[in-house]
Scaffold this motif. Structure first.
Motif, PDB file in Angstrom:
ATOM      1  N   LYS A 138       0.823  -1.213   0.000  1.00 55.74           N
ATOM      2  CA  LYS A 138       0.000   0.000   0.000  1.00 55.74           C
ATOM      3  C   LYS A 138       0.856   1.261   0.000  1.00 55.74           C
ATOM      4  CE  LYS A 138      -4.089   1.177   2.558  1.00 55.74           C
ATOM      5  NZ  LYS A 138      -4.762   0.926   3.848  1.00 55.74           N
ATOM      6  N   HIS A 139       1.941   1.231   0.784  1.00 56.87           N
ATOM      7  CA  HIS A 139       2.812   2.397   0.878  1.00 56.87           C
ATOM      8  C   HIS A 139       3.934   2.380  -0.159  1.00 56.87           C
ATOM      9  CE1 HIS A 139       0.841   2.598   4.830  1.00 56.87           C
ATOM     10  NE2 HIS A 139       1.096   3.893   4.774  1.00 56.87           N
ATOM     11  N   GLY A 140       4.027   1.307  -0.943  1.00 62.35           N
ATOM     12  CA  GLY A 140       5.072   1.214  -1.948  1.00 62.35           C
ATOM     13  C   GLY A 140       6.456   0.981  -1.371  1.00 62.35           C
ATOM     14  N   PHE A 141       6.526   0.278  -0.235  1.00 61.06           N
ATOM     15  CA  PHE A 141       7.830  -0.031   0.378  1.00 61.06           C
ATOM     16  C   PHE A 141       8.266  -1.424  -0.064  1.00 61.06           C
ATOM     17  CE2 PHE A 141       6.145   2.504   4.256  1.00 61.06           C
ATOM     18  CZ  PHE A 141       6.519   3.712   3.684  1.00 61.06           C
ATOM     19  N   ASP A 142       9.474  -1.539  -0.576  1.00 62.23           N
ATOM     20  CA  ASP A 142      10.015  -2.849  -0.934  1.00 62.23           C
ATOM     21  C   ASP A 142      10.155  -3.703   0.337  1.00 62.23           C
ATOM     22  OD1 ASP A 142      11.496  -4.254  -3.362  1.00 62.23           O
ATOM     23  OD2 ASP A 142      12.583  -4.708  -1.511  1.00 62.23           O
ATOM     24  N   PRO A 143       9.935  -5.036   0.215  1.00 61.42           N
ATOM     25  CA  PRO A 143      10.040  -5.890   1.417  1.00 61.42           C
ATOM     26  C   PRO A 143      11.402  -5.794   2.121  1.00 61.42           C
ATOM     27  CG  PRO A 143       9.088  -7.123  -0.406  1.00 61.42           C
ATOM     28  CD  PRO A 143       9.483  -5.786  -0.957  1.00 61.42           C
ATOM     29  N   GLN A 144      12.446  -5.495   1.366  1.00 66.85           N
ATOM     30  CA  GLN A 144      13.769  -5.412   2.001  1.00 66.85           C
ATOM     31  C   GLN A 144      14.066  -4.009   2.537  1.00 66.85           C
ATOM     32  OE1 GLN A 144      16.815  -7.825   0.066  1.00 66.85           O
ATOM     33  NE2 GLN A 144      18.346  -6.296   0.553  1.00 66.85           N
ATOM     34  N   SER A 145      13.211  -3.050   2.249  1.00 66.88           N
ATOM     35  CA  SER A 145      13.401  -1.703   2.798  1.00 66.88           C
ATOM     36  C   SER A 145      13.074  -1.717   4.285  1.00 66.88           C
ATOM     37  CB  SER A 145      12.482  -0.713   2.088  1.00 66.88           C
ATOM     38  OG  SER A 145      12.395   0.489   2.832  1.00 66.88           O
ATOM     39  N   PRO A 146      13.875  -1.023   5.101  1.00 70.52           N
ATOM     40  CA  PRO A 146      13.508  -0.976   6.528  1.00 70.52           C
ATOM     41  C   PRO A 146      12.151  -0.304   6.759  1.00 70.52           C
ATOM     42  CG  PRO A 146      15.360   0.493   6.052  1.00 70.52           C
ATOM     43  CD  PRO A 146      15.109  -0.309   4.815  1.00 70.52           C
ATOM     44  N   LEU A 147      11.708   0.504   5.792  1.00 71.62           N
ATOM     45  CA  LEU A 147      10.391   1.141   5.955  1.00 71.62           C
ATOM     46  C   LEU A 147       9.265   0.101   5.971  1.00 71.62           C
ATOM     47  CD1 LEU A 147      10.830   4.297   3.697  1.00 71.62           C
ATOM     48  CD2 LEU A 147      11.116   4.094   6.178  1.00 71.62           C
ATOM     49  N   CYS A 148       9.508  -1.027   5.314  1.00 72.98           N
ATOM     50  CA  CYS A 148       8.594  -2.171   5.397  1.00 72.98           C
ATOM     51  C   CYS A 148       9.008  -2.934   6.663  1.00 72.98           C
ATOM     52  CB  CYS A 148       8.742  -3.042   4.154  1.00 72.98           C
ATOM     53  SG  CYS A 148       7.685  -4.487   4.123  1.00 72.98           S
ATOM     54  N   ALA A 149       8.531  -2.432   7.803  1.00 72.04           N
ATOM     55  CA  ALA A 149       9.049  -2.874   9.111  1.00 72.04           C
ATOM     56  C   ALA A 149       9.047  -4.394   9.273  1.00 72.04           C
ATOM     57  CB  ALA A 149       8.222  -2.230  10.219  1.00 72.04           C
ATOM     58  N   HIS A 150      10.176  -4.904   9.763  1.00 67.96           N
ATOM     59  CA  HIS A 150      10.217  -6.327  10.083  1.00 67.96           C
ATOM     60  C   HIS A 150      11.082  -6.578  11.312  1.00 67.96           C
ATOM     61  CE1 HIS A 150      13.447  -5.801   7.041  1.00 67.96           C
ATOM     62  NE2 HIS A 150      14.079  -6.781   7.660  1.00 67.96           N
ATOM     63  N   ILE A 151      10.841  -7.714  11.926  1.00 72.59           N
ATOM     64  CA  ILE A 151      11.513  -8.007  13.189  1.00 72.59           C
ATOM     65  C   ILE A 151      12.170  -9.371  13.152  1.00 72.59           C
ATOM     66  CG2 ILE A 151      10.114  -6.533  14.679  1.00 72.59           C
ATOM     67  CD1 ILE A 151       8.454  -8.997  15.391  1.00 72.59           C
ATOM     68  N   ILE A 152      13.158  -9.510  14.018  1.00 67.52           N
ATOM     69  CA  ILE A 152      13.920 -10.738  14.169  1.00 67.52           C
ATOM     70  C   ILE A 152      13.917 -11.043  15.668  1.00 67.52           C
ATOM     71  CG2 ILE A 152      16.244 -11.712  13.977  1.00 67.52           C
ATOM     72  CD1 ILE A 152      16.615  -9.648  11.584  1.00 67.52           C
ATOM     73  N   LEU A 153      13.339 -12.175  16.027  1.00 62.58           N
ATOM     74  CA  LEU A 153      13.237 -12.551  17.439  1.00 62.58           C
ATOM     75  C   LEU A 153      14.006 -13.844  17.659  1.00 62.58           C
ATOM     76  CD1 LEU A 153       9.330 -12.136  17.896  1.00 62.58           C
ATOM     77  CD2 LEU A 153      11.092 -10.385  18.251  1.00 62.58           C
ATOM     78  N   ALA A 154      15.070 -13.787  18.456  1.00 64.98           N
ATOM     79  CA  ALA A 154      15.851 -14.988  18.745  1.00 64.98           C
ATOM     80  C   ALA A 154      15.487 -15.502  20.131  1.00 64.98           C
ATOM     81  CB  ALA A 154      17.345 -14.683  18.656  1.00 64.98           C
ATOM     82  N   GLY A 155      15.663 -16.808  20.335  1.00 69.07           N
ATOM     83  CA  GLY A 155      15.362 -17.396  21.641  1.00 69.07           C
ATOM     84  C   GLY A 155      15.313 -18.900  21.552  1.00 69.07           C
ATOM     85  N   THR A 156      14.477 -19.496  22.404  1.00 70.55           N
ATOM     86  CA  THR A 156      14.301 -20.942  22.373  1.00 70.55           C
ATOM     87  C   THR A 156      12.804 -21.234  22.250  1.00 70.55           C
ATOM     88  OG1 THR A 156      14.204 -20.995  24.785  1.00 70.55           O
ATOM     89  CG2 THR A 156      16.343 -21.477  23.789  1.00 70.55           C
ATOM     90  N   VAL A 157      12.508 -22.331  21.582  1.00 66.00           N
ATOM     91  CA  VAL A 157      11.102 -22.738  21.455  1.00 66.00           C
ATOM     92  C   VAL A 157      10.866 -23.910  22.405  1.00 66.00           C
ATOM     93  CG1 VAL A 157       9.329 -23.679  19.917  1.00 66.00           C
ATOM     94  CG2 VAL A 157      10.933 -21.957  19.064  1.00 66.00           C
ATOM     95  N   THR A 158       9.900 -23.727  23.301  1.00 67.36           N
ATOM     96  CA  THR A 158       9.589 -24.786  24.270  1.00 67.36           C
ATOM     97  C   THR A 158       8.078 -25.007  24.336  1.00 67.36           C
ATOM     98  OG1 THR A 158       9.534 -23.154  26.047  1.00 67.36           O
ATOM     99  CG2 THR A 158      11.613 -24.332  25.720  1.00 67.36           C
ATOM    100  N   LYS A 159       7.703 -26.176  24.861  1.00 68.77           N
ATOM    101  CA  LYS A 159       6.283 -26.484  25.067  1.00 68.77           C
ATOM    102  C   LYS A 159       5.712 -25.515  26.092  1.00 68.77           C
ATOM    103  CE  LYS A 159       5.888 -31.332  23.911  1.00 68.77           C
ATOM    104  NZ  LYS A 159       5.350 -32.650  24.207  1.00 68.77           N
ATOM    105  N   VAL A 160       4.447 -25.201  25.944  1.00 68.51           N
ATOM    106  CA  VAL A 160       3.761 -24.296  26.865  1.00 68.51           C
ATOM    107  C   VAL A 160       3.140 -25.143  27.976  1.00 68.51           C
ATOM    108  CG1 VAL A 160       1.638 -22.917  26.991  1.00 68.51           C
ATOM    109  CG2 VAL A 160       3.387 -22.397  25.263  1.00 68.51           C
ATOM    110  N   ASN A 161       3.273 -24.677  29.218  1.00 69.64           N
ATOM    111  CA  ASN A 161       2.682 -25.445  30.319  1.00 69.64           C
ATOM    112  C   ASN A 161       1.169 -25.247  30.383  1.00 69.64           C
ATOM    113  OD1 ASN A 161       2.047 -23.058  31.681  1.00 69.64           O
ATOM    114  ND2 ASN A 161       3.982 -23.050  32.808  1.00 69.64           N
ATOM    115  N   GLU A 162       0.516 -26.009  31.243  1.00 71.33           N
ATOM    116  CA  GLU A 162      -0.961 -26.020  31.270  1.00 71.33           C
ATOM    117  C   GLU A 162      -1.579 -24.679  31.615  1.00 71.33           C
ATOM    118  OE1 GLU A 162      -3.392 -28.998  33.167  1.00 71.33           O
ATOM    119  OE2 GLU A 162      -2.021 -30.554  32.456  1.00 71.33           O
TER     120      GLU A 162
END
Lengths: 216, 216
Positions: free
Chosen positions: B133-157
């Protein structure tokens, strides 16, 4: 209708016809970011049983993907990393199957690739209107997606022209990116392909099968 | 207006009002795959200088992402791997910031996580209508994106009910997925966050800053 009248009509209609013909290409490369902007413009999915064709289709209609690399940053050293990168395998309707990137040494992923060129690219039809239109959840195999493993390397000069043209056609904004970032053209050398497009687990497609597809 | 007439009018209007209130949620969770179906429904991007809020916004409006893991498959052993997974951090307008997944041991990524729970999730506004809609290329920072690092674990009850509700609201199809796949609820325990939403390189957001956002 008399000759002159017909000529006049043709002269009046010509720009309209040209506009209609040009419109789809414009819609992709122009206004947006090179995506198949509307569902109407997306070509039909090849038969799901033809795995190599479906894989090539997904690569071609996606204009970005997520690339996994091994991190070289101290905070997450050796951990898997992922970032979003724009890509193109060719101008609309003329895909080569090779994912080309326009990269800068300033990008985290490029720092990672310099230490270890091993990488995996994933692309999904969830990036297009296809899955939403059909009501397929992004994690459903019916929302076809692919996993391409290999190495990312710089593209040589011979291949560079096609790669650059492929990228710039679908990402016109790239032409204006600051030269201080030292952008260069790279590609994924595909060694392993998994396609998820139907129930029953991922399908393995060999690079040979993938590159032998000639539907375009 | 007399009391009874007013009551009658209220009774007649009530279903309409309810329908109007419910409509946006329906548009997301119902017809499609839980995405903010149309640009009209996507809430406005928070101010770009408020990195934590923008990061939370991206997590919340995305209903899938690409997860990088380290492969345990022989063909690409030890190499970075990436796959597309559906996710949800909460019902529309009530995001927790925690990316919840609905996983099966049959998935390649899950096999990888069993050997090494370290993972990185990336999500981009290119998945919504925002960038096009705004004409931002996917690799442009204006096309906001995030990187989340961590660990994936089962969720408790205790957390499981909220997680499941979050997932099923935005991915109604999940309720019908075959039980033979042994689906379970998991989450990304975020340790590192990078946000690309403006020029000048990725912004680091701490998990504390991220979880302290209370805009919803």
């Amino acid at each position: 209708m008399a000759g002159p009248a017909r000529a006049l009509l043709a002269a009046l209609l010509a720009p309209v016809l040209v506009a209609l013909l040009v419109a789809p290409a414009w819609g992709r490369g122009g206004k947006g970011h090179g995506d198949w902007d509307t569902g109407a413009l997306l070509p039909p999915l090849p038969p799901r049983e033809d795995a190599a064709r479906v894989a090539r289709f997904v690569t071609h209609v996606c204009d970005w993907g997520a690339l996994a690399t091994i991190s070289t940053q101290e905070a997450v050293l050796g951990q898997p990393f992922a970032d979003v990168l724009s890509l193109s395998d060719g101008p609309p309707g003329a895909g080569s199957g090779v994912p080309y990137f326009y990269l800068s040494p300033l990008q985290q992923s490029v720092g990672n690739l310099q230490a270890n060129p091993g990488a995996t690219l994933t692309m999904s039809l969830a990036q297009t209107d296809f899955c939403r239109k059909h009501g397929f959840d992004p994690q459903s195999p019916l929302c076809a997606h692919i996993i391409l493993a290999g190495t990312v390397t710089k593209v040589n000069e011979t291949e560079g022209d096609f790669a650059k043209q492929s990228l710039f056609t679908r990402h016109p904004e790239m032409k204006t990116w600051p030269s201080s970032h030292n952008w260069f053209v790279a590609k994924l050398n595909i060694t392993n392909i998994w396609l998820l497009d139907y129930f029953g687990g991922p399908k393995i497609v060999t690079p040979e099968e993938y590159y032998n597809v000639t539907f375009q």
